[in-house]
Design an enzyme around this catalytic site. Structure first.
Site, PDB file in Angstrom:
ATOM      1  N   HIS A 185       0.815  -1.220   0.000  1.00 33.81           N
ATOM      2  CA  HIS A 185       0.000   0.000   0.000  1.00 33.81           C
ATOM      3  C   HIS A 185       0.848   1.268   0.000  1.00 33.81           C
ATOM      4  O   HIS A 185       0.412   2.307  -0.477  1.00 33.81           O
ATOM      5  CB  HIS A 185      -1.026  -0.047   1.130  1.00 33.81           C
ATOM      6  N   ARG A 279     -12.026   2.084  -5.799  1.00 34.08           N
ATOM      7  CA  ARG A 279     -11.887   1.252  -4.582  1.00 34.08           C
ATOM      8  C   ARG A 279     -12.784   1.843  -3.491  1.00 34.08           C
ATOM      9  O   ARG A 279     -12.333   2.646  -2.673  1.00 34.08           O
ATOM     10  CB  ARG A 279     -10.434   1.246  -4.107  1.00 34.08           C
ATOM     11  N   ARG A 315     -16.038  -0.815  -7.814  1.00 31.99           N
ATOM     12  CA  ARG A 315     -15.835  -2.116  -7.175  1.00 31.99           C
ATOM     13  C   ARG A 315     -16.556  -2.106  -5.829  1.00 31.99           C
ATOM     14  O   ARG A 315     -16.391  -1.157  -5.048  1.00 31.99           O
ATOM     15  CB  ARG A 315     -14.345  -2.367  -6.957  1.00 31.99           C
ATOM     16  N   GLU A 404      -8.776 -12.351  -9.425  1.00 30.11           N
ATOM     17  CA  GLU A 404      -7.667 -12.218  -8.480  1.00 30.11           C
ATOM     18  C   GLU A 404      -7.265 -13.571  -7.901  1.00 30.11           C
ATOM     19  O   GLU A 404      -6.284 -13.672  -7.178  1.00 30.11           O
ATOM     20  CB  GLU A 404      -8.075 -11.300  -7.324  1.00 30.11           C
ATOM     21  N   ASN A 427      -2.371  -7.637  -8.514  1.00 21.89           N
ATOM     22  CA  ASN A 427      -1.756  -7.589  -7.172  1.00 21.89           C
ATOM     23  C   ASN A 427      -2.114  -8.858  -6.401  1.00 21.89           C
ATOM     24  O   ASN A 427      -1.246  -9.548  -5.863  1.00 21.89           O
ATOM     25  CB  ASN A 427      -2.270  -6.390  -6.361  1.00 21.89           C
ATOM     26  N   ASP A 428      -3.410  -9.131  -6.328  1.00 19.69           N
ATOM     27  CA  ASP A 428      -3.821 -10.322  -5.586  1.00 19.69           C
ATOM     28  C   ASP A 428      -3.605 -11.588  -6.399  1.00 19.69           C
ATOM     29  O   ASP A 428      -3.310 -12.642  -5.831  1.00 19.69           O
ATOM     30  CB  ASP A 428      -5.290 -10.195  -5.151  1.00 19.69           C
ATOM     31  N   ARG A 438       1.399 -10.311  -0.421  1.00 16.98           N
ATOM     32  CA  ARG A 438       1.669  -9.147  -1.271  1.00 16.98           C
ATOM     33  C   ARG A 438       2.425  -8.042  -0.536  1.00 16.98           C
ATOM     34  O   ARG A 438       2.948  -7.120  -1.156  1.00 16.98           O
ATOM     35  CB  ARG A 438       0.373  -8.594  -1.879  1.00 16.98           C
ATOM     36  N   CYS A 475      -6.417  -4.045 -13.845  1.00 18.54           N
ATOM     37  CA  CYS A 475      -6.436  -2.893 -12.949  1.00 18.54           C
ATOM     38  C   CYS A 475      -5.443  -3.047 -11.809  1.00 18.54           C
ATOM     39  O   CYS A 475      -5.401  -2.233 -10.903  1.00 18.54           O
ATOM     40  CB  CYS A 475      -7.834  -2.642 -12.399  1.00 18.54           C
TER      41      CYS A 475
HETATM   42  C1  PEP Z   1      -5.547  -6.204  -7.261  1.00 20.55           C
HETATM   43  O1  PEP Z   1      -5.594  -7.090  -6.392  1.00 20.55           O
HETATM   44  O2  PEP Z   1      -4.785  -6.264  -8.260  1.00 20.55           O
HETATM   45  C2  PEP Z   1      -6.373  -4.999  -7.129  1.00 20.55           C
HETATM   46  C3  PEP Z   1      -6.403  -4.093  -8.081  1.00 20.55           C
HETATM   47  O3  PEP Z   1      -7.065  -4.844  -5.974  1.00 20.55           O
HETATM   48  P1  PEP Z   1      -6.424  -4.260  -4.603  1.00 20.55           P
HETATM   49  O4  PEP Z   1      -5.017  -3.824  -4.877  1.00 20.55           O
HETATM   50  O5  PEP Z   1      -7.298  -3.139  -4.170  1.00 20.55           O
HETATM   51  O6  PEP Z   1      -6.515  -5.475  -3.711  1.00 20.55           O
HETATM   52 MG    MG Z   2      -7.167  -7.111  -4.946  1.00 19.94          MG
END
Ligand code: PEP
Ligand code: MG
Length: 541
Positions: A185, A279, A315, A404, A427-428, A438, A475
């Site tokens: 983050h 988000r 989302r 994800e 990301n996930d 992550r 995304c």
């Molecule tokens: C992801 O997981 O790639 C995503 C865009 O969602 P977040 O980063 O908010 O978990």
């Molecule tokens: Mg995610």
């Protein structure tokens, strides 16, 4: 003589300036016996009051509502009755004020963590509070972001969310952390602010305060020991954007470039065709009670009104694990990342999802934005079908899901039989495909989006979309890497969503390759055996 440190480029742009390290937390002195318990309780309370007032003042002066709210919650913790009673008891049990504060806050922190992932944000707030109150008790300076009186490069092990929320782009030229990953983050917030950032940079903490460094946030390099005439930063300049916002390859193939946002303010001046990831959980992350329908309608409408006639993908709340929401039911589970998170939260609290979908539909009816809605952390076709039915019943016709979880990627063709689009959250998807947290700096190599196995999963989704003519976007943060964006387009992805500050770099990269070249790069990257070889494939075309 300069020295080169390597890390992971997490937010593009370059900056040069003197480095300053985030203040170290205060150390507790050796304990001594308490001779005046009442005086010691007064010392602890006075420190807690001073910290509360200081944080409340900073909340009043905060530049944006999100920062103000984070700080207000922290200020109220300093005034919490239970904490104060606990501190008084600890003093009367023989602990001096700073030790009593540290012990009581450590106890509360442990209790929050034991309660499950949902309260993790509060635990981080308690750490910060402990450091501030202990410093105040000891008459030491408050731990805080450096304030050398001129712009600087911030060095830290990692940033707490509250620190990251306070980053002032007028003062902080760039960020370098020794921990973190491309999808942590810290990286996401730094990208949102357009700050050049390098994470997982070994040796960063050895840089002495005042040393001039040059940070290259795209290449992941930090040069230590340059001596340029003056501090400077080069960020992607949004105002240089062309009037035509459509992303295109050199031969004119359209790729929608969309924004990842957490609130309407992040859209100011954004050079995008629409929003690819709103988000919504970021709007309500400090709410103790579920947000009411009216509050939600107002927040969504603000975003829709900023994008008249344009596509906005909302989302639904993605809570749990690394993004706890205090008002959503926590699973009592040892591994929250594999537990009740994202859409799964609706298994225990279906009303919250229903209210949110109705609020999105109400806000959408009064605006011209083309509102679409998608669910996070979908795993099976039946979950996707249930979510789609809920949205369509509420009057939201265009429904998608995030991919994800590897199981969902493998069944993307079947999922596309029940929804209108897919949005790949790399990301996930990396976290779950590579079994690597992550947030882990140590496993950053596994979380590298250039891992060919991740590309295979994206390719599967893109092919499923192409077969039925339905959009498949990406995304996850990887879409912000210009070279990676070229590969994604070559895999057949139809839109890319990222922090607005990253859009100009991606637009320029796409414009320099035609579709055939993108496809060739994608094939070479897919055939590579490791991330370095996959990256090299793009530089060869
Ligand atoms: C992801 O997981 O790639 C995503 C865009 O969602 P977040 O980063 O908010 O978990
Ligand atoms: Mg995610």
């Amino acid at each position: 003589m300069s020295e080169l440190l390597r890390g992971l480029g997490a937010s593009a742009g370059t900056a040069t300036g003197p480095a300053y390290r985030l203040g170290d937390p205060p150390r507790l002195p050796r304990p001594r016996p308490v001779t005046d318990p009442d005086g010691e309780v007064d010392r602890a309370y006075a420190a807690m009051d001073a910290v509360r007032d200081d944080i409340a003042q900073r909340a009043d002066a905060a530049a944006d509502p999100t920062t103000a709210e984070i700080l207000r919650v922290q200020a109220s913790l300093a005034a919490d009755r239970t904490l104060r009673d606990g501190v008084a008891m600890a003093v009367r049990a023989g602990h001096e004020a700073p030790h009593a504060v540290a012990a009581v806050l450590a106890e509360h922190r442990a209790a929050l963590l034991a309660a499950g992932g949902l309260l993790a944000t509060r635990a981080a707030d308690l750490d910060d509070l402990r450091d501030r109150v202990v410093a105040r008790c000891l008459g030491l300076p408050m731990p805080s972001l450096p304030a050398p009186g001129h712009p600087y490069v911030l060095i830290a092990m990692d940033l707490a969310p509250a620190d990251a929320a306070l980053l002032d782009p007028a003062q902080v030229l760039a960020v370098v952390t020794s921990a973190g990953s491309f999808v942590s983050h810290t990286a996401i917030l730094a990208r949102a602010r357009g700050l050049p950032t390098v994470v997982a940079c070994g040796g960063a903490l050895d840089i002495a305060d005042g040393t001039v460094v040059t940070v290259d946030g795209a290449a992941g390099r930090v040069t230590v020991g340059d001596t340029p005439a003056e501090a400077q930063t080069t960020r992607p300049r949004l105002n240089d954007e062309p009037v035509d916002l459509r992303g295109r390859t050199a031969d004119g193939h359209h790729i929608a470039l969309l924004a990842n946002i957490g609130c309407a303010a992040e859209l100011a001046g954004a050079p995008v065709e629409g929003v690819g990831l709103f988000r919504t959980e970021l709007l309500f992350q400090h709410h103790v009670d579920p947000p009411g329908a009216q509050e939600q309608v107002a927040a969504y409408r603000e975003v829709f009104e900023a994008m008249p006639g344009r596509r906005v993908i909302v989302r639904t709340l993605d809570a749990g694990s690394d993004k706890p929401l205090p008002f959503l039911p926590a699973g009592d589970e040892p591994n929250p990342a594999l537990g009740l998170r994202g859409l799964r939260v609706a298994r225990r609290g279906p009303e919250i999802l229903r209210t949110q979908i109705e609020a999105i539909a109400t806000a959408a009816r009064s605006c011209t934005a083309r509102v679409e809605v998608m669910a996070p952390m979908v795993t099976t076709v039946s979950e996707a079908a249930q979510f789609a039915a809920l949205c369509r019943d509420a009057g939201l016709p265009t429904v998608g899901v995030m991919i994800e979880v590897p199981a969902a990627a493998m069944r993307s063709a079947q999922i596309l039989e029940v929804v209108d689009f897919l949005s790949v959250g790399t990301n996930d998807l990396s976290q779950y495909a590579f079994a690597a947290d992550r947030r882990s700096g140590e496993l950053a190599d596994l979380l590298d989006p250039w891992q060919p196995a991740l590309l295979s999963l994206v390719a599967l989704c893109a092919a499923a979309g192409a077969a039925v003519g339905r959009p498949v976007g990406v995304c996850g943060e990887a879409a912000a890497d210009p070279a990676f964006a070229v590969v994604l387009v070559g895999l057949g992805v139809t839109s890319l969503s990222m922090a607005p500050a990253a859009v100009p770099g991606v637009r320029a990269a796409l414009a320099s390759y035609n579709l055939e070249e993108c496809r060739a790069a994608a094939q070479q990257a897919l055939a590579a055996t490791d991330p370095a070889a996959a990256r090299a494939a793009v530089t060869r075309i």
